[in-house]
Design a protein around this motif. Sequence first.
Motif, PDB file in Angstrom:
ATOM      1  N   ASP A  90      25.966   0.604  16.041  1.00 27.67           N
ATOM      2  CA  ASP A  90      24.967   1.295  16.865  1.00 27.67           C
ATOM      3  C   ASP A  90      25.607   1.989  18.063  1.00 27.67           C
ATOM      4  OD1 ASP A  90      22.915   0.583  15.217  1.00 27.67           O
ATOM      5  OD2 ASP A  90      22.269  -1.139  16.407  1.00 27.67           O
ATOM      6  N   PHE A  91      26.622   1.373  18.657  1.00 26.20           N
ATOM      7  CA  PHE A  91      27.296   1.980  19.802  1.00 26.20           C
ATOM      8  C   PHE A  91      28.082   3.213  19.376  1.00 26.20           C
ATOM      9  CE2 PHE A  91      26.828  -2.524  20.861  1.00 26.20           C
ATOM     10  CZ  PHE A  91      26.194  -2.444  22.089  1.00 26.20           C
ATOM     11  N   ILE A  92      28.686   3.166  18.186  1.00 24.59           N
ATOM     12  CA  ILE A  92      29.411   4.322  17.663  1.00 24.59           C
ATOM     13  C   ILE A  92      28.450   5.485  17.434  1.00 24.59           C
ATOM     14  CG2 ILE A  92      30.701   5.190  15.664  1.00 24.59           C
ATOM     15  CD1 ILE A  92      31.922   2.385  15.433  1.00 24.59           C
ATOM     16  N   ASP A  93      27.294   5.187  16.841  1.00 20.76           N
ATOM     17  CA  ASP A  93      26.283   6.231  16.639  1.00 20.76           C
ATOM     18  C   ASP A  93      25.801   6.790  17.967  1.00 20.76           C
ATOM     19  OD1 ASP A  93      26.465   5.942  13.949  1.00 20.76           O
ATOM     20  OD2 ASP A  93      24.652   4.764  13.707  1.00 20.76           O
ATOM     21  N   LEU A  94      25.659   5.914  18.967  1.00 17.70           N
ATOM     22  CA  LEU A  94      25.192   6.361  20.282  1.00 17.70           C
ATOM     23  C   LEU A  94      26.157   7.370  20.889  1.00 17.70           C
ATOM     24  CD1 LEU A  94      23.159   6.060  22.635  1.00 17.70           C
ATOM     25  CD2 LEU A  94      24.617   4.215  23.508  1.00 17.70           C
ATOM     26  N   LEU A  95      27.466   7.130  20.778  1.00 18.08           N
ATOM     27  CA  LEU A  95      28.456   8.071  21.300  1.00 18.08           C
ATOM     28  C   LEU A  95      28.327   9.435  20.626  1.00 18.08           C
ATOM     29  CD1 LEU A  95      31.711   5.902  21.635  1.00 18.08           C
ATOM     30  CD2 LEU A  95      30.335   6.875  23.486  1.00 18.08           C
ATOM     31  N   SER A  96      28.142   9.433  19.304  1.00 20.74           N
ATOM     32  CA  SER A  96      28.010  10.691  18.574  1.00 20.74           C
ATOM     33  C   SER A  96      26.755  11.447  18.995  1.00 20.74           C
ATOM     34  CB  SER A  96      27.988  10.426  17.061  1.00 20.74           C
ATOM     35  OG  SER A  96      29.196   9.844  16.630  1.00 20.74           O
ATOM     36  N   LEU A  97      25.640  10.722  19.185  1.00 17.30           N
ATOM     37  CA  LEU A  97      24.395  11.369  19.586  1.00 17.30           C
ATOM     38  C   LEU A  97      24.496  11.937  20.996  1.00 17.30           C
ATOM     39  CD1 LEU A  97      21.738   8.863  18.160  1.00 17.30           C
ATOM     40  CD2 LEU A  97      22.475  11.050  17.184  1.00 17.30           C
ATOM     41  N   ILE A  98      25.124  11.199  21.899  1.00 16.89           N
ATOM     42  CA  ILE A  98      25.309  11.702  23.261  1.00 16.89           C
ATOM     43  C   ILE A  98      26.160  12.957  23.257  1.00 16.89           C
ATOM     44  CG2 ILE A  98      26.363  11.199  25.501  1.00 16.89           C
ATOM     45  CD1 ILE A  98      25.518   8.294  25.121  1.00 16.89           C
ATOM     46  N   ASN A  99      27.220  12.949  22.458  1.00 17.25           N
ATOM     47  CA  ASN A  99      28.098  14.122  22.364  1.00 17.25           C
ATOM     48  C   ASN A  99      27.321  15.351  21.891  1.00 17.25           C
ATOM     49  OD1 ASN A  99      30.524  15.685  22.211  1.00 17.25           O
ATOM     50  ND2 ASN A  99      30.631  15.242  20.032  1.00 17.25           N
ATOM     51  N   GLY A 100      26.465  15.165  20.896  1.00 17.20           N
ATOM     52  CA  GLY A 100      25.696  16.288  20.379  1.00 17.20           C
ATOM     53  C   GLY A 100      24.617  16.782  21.317  1.00 17.20           C
ATOM     54  N   ALA A 101      24.171  15.915  22.246  1.00 15.12           N
ATOM     55  CA  ALA A 101      23.084  16.285  23.150  1.00 15.12           C
ATOM     56  C   ALA A 101      23.563  16.802  24.499  1.00 15.12           C
ATOM     57  CB  ALA A 101      22.156  15.083  23.364  1.00 15.12           C
ATOM     58  N   MET A 102      24.852  16.655  24.808  1.00  7.60           N
ATOM     59  CA  MET A 102      25.348  16.965  26.143  1.00  7.60           C
ATOM     60  C   MET A 102      25.757  18.418  26.342  1.00  7.60           C
ATOM     61  SD  MET A 102      25.264  14.610  28.424  1.00  7.60           S
ATOM     62  CE  MET A 102      26.546  15.141  29.570  1.00  7.60           C
ATOM     63  N   ASN A 103      25.943  19.168  25.268  1.00  5.14           N
ATOM     64  CA  ASN A 103      26.452  20.529  25.420  1.00  5.14           C
ATOM     65  C   ASN A 103      25.536  21.414  26.252  1.00  5.14           C
ATOM     66  OD1 ASN A 103      28.789  20.024  24.024  1.00  5.14           O
ATOM     67  ND2 ASN A 103      28.031  20.792  22.071  1.00  5.14           N
ATOM     68  N   PHE A 104      24.227  21.255  26.062  1.00  4.24           N
ATOM     69  CA  PHE A 104      23.270  22.071  26.824  1.00  4.24           C
ATOM     70  C   PHE A 104      23.452  21.833  28.320  1.00  4.24           C
ATOM     71  CE2 PHE A 104      19.074  22.467  28.883  1.00  4.24           C
ATOM     72  CZ  PHE A 104      18.817  23.801  28.625  1.00  4.24           C
TER      73      PHE A 104
END
Length: 387
Positions: free
Chosen positions: A324-338
């Motif tokens: 779950d923590f690994i998935d969280l890092l990936s989701l944060i990365n995808g959401a931070m560009n904006f």
Amino acid sequence: MSWQDTVTSGAVAMAPYVYSTSTSQPTMDSCREYNYSTNMTYPALNHVKESYGKVHVYISLVLCTYGVVTNIINIIVLTKPCMRNSINCILTGIAVADMITMMSTIPFTYYYYLMDEEAKKVSLSWITFLAVHMNVTLTSHTASIWLGVIMAAMRYFFVRPTSRGAKSLDCRSTIIVILATFLGAALLIIPNCLTTGLVPCRNNRTGQINWHLKLPSFGQQDSNILHTVAFFIYPVAGKIIPCALISIFGGLLLHTLRETDKRSRRLKGECGSGNGNSQTRRTTVMLLAIIALYIIAELPQSILVLLCIFVDGFFVDVYHQLGDFIDLLSLINGAMNFITYIAMSTQFRSTLAESSSACLHRTTCSRCGNKNALQSTKYSKTPPAPV
């Protein structure tokens, strides 16, 4: 996210039976059970996993919803005529890949965390979606990180000091590179697709057919060459190699930026430090921030994947608990560009503000029926800024 990431995110909990015989409709006795969730080698780690798992569903849904909306905005803004250049084409491709990942993750999160357990077991449609989701998100996430590598390489070769001057691809060539990257990511996932299947298991007590996901059985007695290839090819080509490359090009880009700053300080007061150099520096700093996000999200995963390959039992004992923590890092990365674009790009902010004003003005005029005001709306024709 690899098939291992999907397993750690709940695929094993959703599909605890892995088909291991050749019969077309096995009973529950012919389905081998893997219960990774009861592993207690590291009870403290398991406790942390279970505690965070209670809130992971809500964090994931918020991040995915936010990420889908903001990546759509990124695509709209980055494809405006005044924003079109090779780097922005790459950033658009990254936004598309991240949007696909998050759009697929929203129903997956509902399936694993919120859906009724009994409905999961007998639902062929949801198990089919799980198999599709797993391979689609592998493809989109792989394309995203390789586009990050290409972006870092393009920027480094553009800003590095050479006697021939800075050069970059045009938009048409860049689009071809983006399409080739998505195609290459899809080809990379083919072994994983071939080893993923849907398995019917008859429940002897109820008589119902429970559907489960057949996962690669690497390390088991019935594993084959295809399963071994699927286990190694994605972690190496989809995680380790791109993470190493983006770190290398990110380091080279940072070194080049520092050298450029030193030269600018030496030339202070002369004509060598103009607006063009300032614009180039701001763009480079923004791209370095994006590269840093990739490294933060992907480097820990790459290290853990290497440990899974070389340390016996590490996948079950440690990697699974951190899913779950690994998935969280990936989701944060995808959401931070904006947020990065808003904070660091004046051109992005001005184009977004202009587009929002034009959209609001158009909506207001359509409600009021004021065609003259709508026809008088003007749009910026500012030429694209240098890459």
